[in-house]
Design a protein around this motif. Sequence first.
Motif, short mmCIF file in Angstrom:
data_model
loop_
_atom_site.label_atom_id
_atom_site.label_comp_id
_atom_site.label_asym_id
_atom_site.label_seq_id
_atom_site.Cartn_x
_atom_site.Cartn_y
_atom_site.Cartn_z
N ASN A 204 75.51 69.36 53.55
CA ASN A 204 76.98 69.37 53.45
C ASN A 204 77.45 69.15 52.01
N LEU A 205 76.66 68.42 51.22
CA LEU A 205 77.00 68.28 49.80
C LEU A 205 76.94 69.66 49.13
N LYS A 206 75.93 70.42 49.51
CA LYS A 206 75.80 71.79 48.95
C LYS A 206 77.00 72.63 49.37
N LYS A 207 77.39 72.48 50.63
CA LYS A 207 78.52 73.27 51.14
C LYS A 207 79.79 72.98 50.34
N LEU A 208 79.94 71.73 49.92
CA LEU A 208 81.17 71.36 49.19
C LEU A 208 81.17 71.86 47.75
N GLU A 209 79.99 72.32 47.27
CA GLU A 209 79.91 72.73 45.86
C GLU A 209 80.86 73.88 45.53
N GLU A 210 81.21 74.69 46.55
CA GLU A 210 82.07 75.84 46.25
C GLU A 210 83.54 75.44 46.11
N TYR A 211 83.84 74.15 46.34
CA TYR A 211 85.24 73.72 46.26
C TYR A 211 85.50 72.97 44.95
N ASP A 212 86.64 73.28 44.36
CA ASP A 212 87.10 72.54 43.18
C ASP A 212 87.83 71.30 43.71
N ILE A 213 87.21 70.15 43.53
CA ILE A 213 87.77 68.92 44.12
C ILE A 213 88.23 67.99 43.00
N LYS A 214 89.51 67.63 43.04
CA LYS A 214 90.06 66.71 42.02
C LYS A 214 90.16 65.28 42.54
N ILE A 215 90.36 65.15 43.85
CA ILE A 215 90.49 63.82 44.46
C ILE A 215 89.72 63.84 45.79
N ILE A 216 88.98 62.76 46.06
CA ILE A 216 88.39 62.59 47.39
C ILE A 216 89.10 61.43 48.07
N ALA A 217 89.68 61.73 49.21
CA ALA A 217 90.42 60.72 49.97
C ALA A 217 89.70 60.50 51.31
N PRO A 218 88.81 59.51 51.36
CA PRO A 218 88.07 59.27 52.61
C PRO A 218 88.91 58.48 53.60
N SER A 225 89.61 59.14 42.31
CA SER A 225 90.27 60.11 41.41
C SER A 225 89.21 60.81 40.56
N ASP A 226 87.98 60.28 40.58
CA ASP A 226 86.87 60.97 39.93
C ASP A 226 85.82 61.29 41.00
N PRO A 227 85.95 62.45 41.63
CA PRO A 227 85.02 62.79 42.73
C PRO A 227 83.57 62.79 42.31
N ASN A 228 83.31 63.14 41.04
CA ASN A 228 81.92 63.23 40.59
C ASN A 228 81.18 61.90 40.68
N PHE A 229 81.94 60.80 40.56
CA PHE A 229 81.33 59.47 40.65
C PHE A 229 80.62 59.30 41.99
N ILE A 230 81.33 59.55 43.07
CA ILE A 230 80.75 59.31 44.40
C ILE A 230 79.80 60.45 44.80
N ILE A 231 80.09 61.66 44.37
CA ILE A 231 79.20 62.78 44.71
C ILE A 231 77.83 62.57 44.05
N ALA A 232 77.83 62.11 42.80
CA ALA A 232 76.55 61.87 42.10
C ALA A 232 75.76 60.76 42.80
N LEU A 233 76.44 59.72 43.24
CA LEU A 233 75.74 58.65 43.96
C LEU A 233 75.12 59.19 45.24
N TYR A 234 75.89 59.97 45.98
CA TYR A 234 75.36 60.53 47.23
C TYR A 234 74.16 61.44 46.97
N ARG A 235 74.24 62.21 45.90
CA ARG A 235 73.10 63.11 45.58
C ARG A 235 71.84 62.28 45.35
N ASP A 236 72.01 61.16 44.68
CA ASP A 236 70.85 60.29 44.41
C ASP A 236 70.33 59.68 45.72
#
Length: 392
Positions: A204-218, A225-236
């Motif tokens: 599902n992380l791969k699936k989200l790669e096609e989206y330009d995401i500026k904010i993640i609101a869980p 406000s920095d989606p890359n912070f949490i996405i990078a942690l999840y990738r690890d």
Amino acid sequence: MKKIIENVYSVGAIHWDRRLFDELIPLPDGTSYNAYLIMGSEKTALIDTVDPATKEQLINHLKEFKGLKIDYIISNHAEQDHSGTIPDILEANPEARVVTNKKCMELLIKLLHIPSERFITIEDGEILSLGDRTLKFIFTPWVHWPETMCTYLAEDKILFSCDFFGAHTASPETFVKDLSKAEESAKRYYAEIMMPFRNFISSNLKKLEEYDIKIIAPSHGQVYSDPNFIIALYRDWVSDAVKNEVVIPYVSMHGSTKVIVEKLTEALMERGIDVYPFNLSHADIGEIAIKTVDSATIVIATPTVLAGPHPLTAYITIFLNATKPKTKFMGIINSYGWGSITVNWLTQHLSNFKGEFIEPLEIKGLPTEEDLDKVNKLAEKIHTMHKSLGIT
Ligand code: FEO
């Protein structure tokens, strides 16, 4: 109510003093059930609701919008901490429809007895216009249940990710500011809730790669406000990489297991391995889960009680079997007095473990010098195994 951006608000609830989830998972920092109101030029949508125990907060937040009429309730996930207040919102908004996928609809009908005519079902990738704003639905199965999905607000590039990227945190701050605290909370959440679904998360992380995401609101915790912070942690976390660490959940009744664990801890540390022993008589299982996110090895150490493992060890074994950490090596140490089926029992109850079992160590009575030498050899073996992974 908190503003996220113009006409997008966080309207959910904070559960400050909740201390257990599913009557199992410790929540030392409470939690939140985030719901989001999106006011388009033609239609208004509410994304998810809140746990019924906190529904007054949601209802009061919605009352702040005079004359509010909700057209759509987007249900990203049927679990009741997000869906449980949908019936109340439907009652207050007789024309509103629940927008979700077919699987989620079926669950909501079963779990909450919502009439089928109140639903609009959508497919993966389908869009819903609110006028000047557009919602796109992205199915993310098994993050956390089979019906789970995310909703993407296209014009503003906000991903409403529900459980995905969540954190059990009760905070007055809507957006993440303290990155270290946010990482700690998100890792606990991942370890306790998401880790069994590691492979699904990865796809599902791969699936989200096609989206330009500026904010993640869980739907739990704070907004990124920095989606890359949490996405990078999840990738690890979902990667196969492990650290030069050993987690030792143990319990000791008369001191023998404790002597063994202390010796093993010392011997591993001498070899440069980070060791985390957890005495199960008072350990927080959430802390154990967090450490198993990246540890290369787990060693379960237990006395025998009435021929089998101590019940506290049985409990953590069943828990670890359910959370499925990516740990590569599993050891078992058993301290016993006369007969024991402990090793067999523990091995059988680790059926989900896909790594390598280290030869178990069984020690009768108070450890002798000879026994402690065997513990030392076990530490050396673990060190060699870690070296084979290139992590020492
Ligand atoms: Fe936060 Fe799976 O519910």
